[in-house]
Design a protein around this motif. Structure first.
Motif, short mmCIF file in Angstrom:
data_model
loop_
_atom_site.label_atom_id
_atom_site.label_comp_id
_atom_site.label_asym_id
_atom_site.label_seq_id
_atom_site.Cartn_x
_atom_site.Cartn_y
_atom_site.Cartn_z
N TRP A 31 10.06 -23.09 -16.49
CA TRP A 31 11.47 -22.88 -16.83
C TRP A 31 11.85 -21.41 -16.72
CZ3 TRP A 31 14.01 -20.05 -20.55
CH2 TRP A 31 15.38 -20.29 -20.64
N GLN A 32 11.05 -20.52 -17.32
CA GLN A 32 11.36 -19.10 -17.29
C GLN A 32 11.33 -18.54 -15.87
OE1 GLN A 32 8.96 -16.75 -19.90
NE2 GLN A 32 10.18 -14.91 -19.60
N ILE A 33 10.38 -19.00 -15.07
CA ILE A 33 10.31 -18.54 -13.68
C ILE A 33 11.55 -18.97 -12.91
CG2 ILE A 33 9.08 -18.88 -11.50
CD1 ILE A 33 6.49 -18.90 -13.20
N ARG A 34 11.96 -20.22 -13.08
CA ARG A 34 13.14 -20.71 -12.36
C ARG A 34 14.41 -19.97 -12.80
NH1 ARG A 34 11.11 -24.60 -9.42
NH2 ARG A 34 9.50 -25.95 -10.25
N SER A 68 1.36 -19.77 -15.60
CA SER A 68 0.81 -20.14 -16.91
C SER A 68 1.28 -19.20 -18.01
CB SER A 68 -0.72 -20.19 -16.85
OG SER A 68 -1.25 -18.92 -16.59
N GLY A 69 1.52 -17.95 -17.67
CA GLY A 69 1.96 -16.99 -18.67
C GLY A 69 3.42 -17.12 -19.05
N HIS A 70 4.26 -17.50 -18.09
CA HIS A 70 5.69 -17.54 -18.34
C HIS A 70 6.27 -18.95 -18.38
CE1 HIS A 70 6.04 -13.21 -18.07
NE2 HIS A 70 5.31 -13.26 -16.98
N MET A 123 5.57 -17.31 -3.20
CA MET A 123 4.54 -17.89 -4.02
C MET A 123 4.20 -16.90 -5.12
SD MET A 123 2.04 -19.53 -1.20
CE MET A 123 2.26 -18.28 0.05
N LEU A 124 4.12 -17.39 -6.30
CA LEU A 124 3.72 -16.58 -7.42
C LEU A 124 2.30 -16.93 -7.81
CD1 LEU A 124 6.94 -16.89 -9.60
CD2 LEU A 124 6.27 -14.98 -8.12
N HIS A 125 1.60 -15.96 -8.32
CA HIS A 125 0.22 -16.18 -8.76
C HIS A 125 0.19 -17.23 -9.87
CE1 HIS A 125 -3.73 -15.32 -10.42
NE2 HIS A 125 -4.00 -14.73 -9.26
#
Length: 70
Positions: A13-16, A8-10, A1-3
């Motif tokens: 798409w960028q997280i995946r 919201s910051g990244h 789990m990410l905060h």
């Protein structure tokens, strides 16, 4: 789990893209708006930092592993 602030910051798409190899290896990426409480409840171990989800895992008596980031 990410905060949620990471989401919201990244953006999703960028997280995946950044987590592509972990996802391909079978890791799950939990949406911050739905399901993280159930994932925490179903977990055997919580790996986290000094944040609230690690605290919640400790309160739920889950084994936890915290790591200091450099």
């Amino acid at each position: 789990m990410l905060h949620p602030n990471v989401w919201s910051g990244h953006g999703a798409w960028q997280i995946r893209v950044a987590q592509r190899s972990a996802l391909a290896a079978g890791a799950l990426l939990i949406d911050p708006t739905a399901g993280w409480q159930q994932a925490l409840t179903a977990s055997d171990v919580v790996v986290g930092d000094h944040g609230s989800v690690t605290l919640y895992g400790g309160c739920a008596r889950r084994a936890r592993r915290a790591r200091r980031l450099r």
